[in-house]
Enzyme design. Structure first.
Site, short mmCIF file in Angstrom:
data_model
loop_
_atom_site.label_atom_id
_atom_site.label_comp_id
_atom_site.label_asym_id
_atom_site.label_seq_id
_atom_site.Cartn_x
_atom_site.Cartn_y
_atom_site.Cartn_z
N VAL A 75 -32.65 -4.61 40.56
CA VAL A 75 -31.65 -4.94 41.50
C VAL A 75 -30.46 -3.71 41.06
CG1 VAL A 75 -30.47 -5.64 43.62
CG2 VAL A 75 -31.92 -6.83 42.81
N GLN A 82 -26.75 -10.02 47.24
CA GLN A 82 -27.56 -10.06 48.73
C GLN A 82 -28.18 -10.43 48.65
OE1 GLN A 82 -25.19 -6.27 50.19
NE2 GLN A 82 -24.20 -5.98 47.99
N GLY A 83 -29.55 -10.59 48.04
CA GLY A 83 -30.91 -11.21 49.14
C GLY A 83 -31.44 -10.46 48.09
N GLY A 85 -33.13 -9.51 45.46
CA GLY A 85 -33.61 -9.86 43.83
C GLY A 85 -34.87 -10.60 44.92
N TYR A 116 -33.99 -17.37 38.42
CA TYR A 116 -35.96 -17.50 38.55
C TYR A 116 -35.90 -19.72 38.51
CZ TYR A 116 -36.26 -12.65 37.76
OH TYR A 116 -36.64 -12.06 37.98
#
Length: 135
Positions: A75, A82-83, A85, A116
């Site tokens: 990213v 900011q979402g 990934g 993750y």
């Protein structure tokens, strides 16, 4: 934020620009021609654009049945947290689910384990850490 998903590989120039933000080729082991050739041999990839700029990318290397490795999740630094990934990973995992793949492996950059883990990944057992060989 208006983003566009594309299941095609990005252009070579777009990929190089995004990859350069990661610092992953700092030792220059591979040329950008080699790295781009590598992503063109994916089982699946997702590219995310904002205003025609590549801001996120991820890919899967797989036999499409049970050996599956997610790699090169990137990213752009200006778009992190900011979402993007998460959207990359959701797209990759959805593709695995649609194919009936049950076991997904990944390598991640140092310090990214918590990201993750939030997506359900767990660290390998220390009794089975895996192995690698650099030639």
């Amino acid at each position: 934020m208006e983003i566009e998903f594309n299941e095609l590989n990005p252009s070579k120039d777009d990929f190089i620009r995004l990859h350069q933000t990661t610092g992953w080729n700092g030792k220059g082991i591979y040329t950008y021609d080699q790295l781009y050739s590598a992503i063109c041999n994916n089982w699946y990839s997702i590219s995310i654009y904002h205003n025609k700029k590549l801001v996120g990318f991820g890919r899967i290397i797989s036999d499409g049945i049970y050996q599956t490795l997610i790699c090169d999740v990137m990213v752009h630094p200006e778009y992190q947290k900011q979402g993007i990934g998460k959207k990359v990973m959701e797209s990759l995992l959805k593709k695995c689910d649609e194919a009936g793949i049950k076991w997904v492996q990944l390598f991640c950059a140092k310090g990214k384990q918590e990201f993750y883990k939030k997506l359900g990944f767990i660290s390998r057992d220390s009794e089975a850490p895996g192995m690698s060989l650099f030639l």
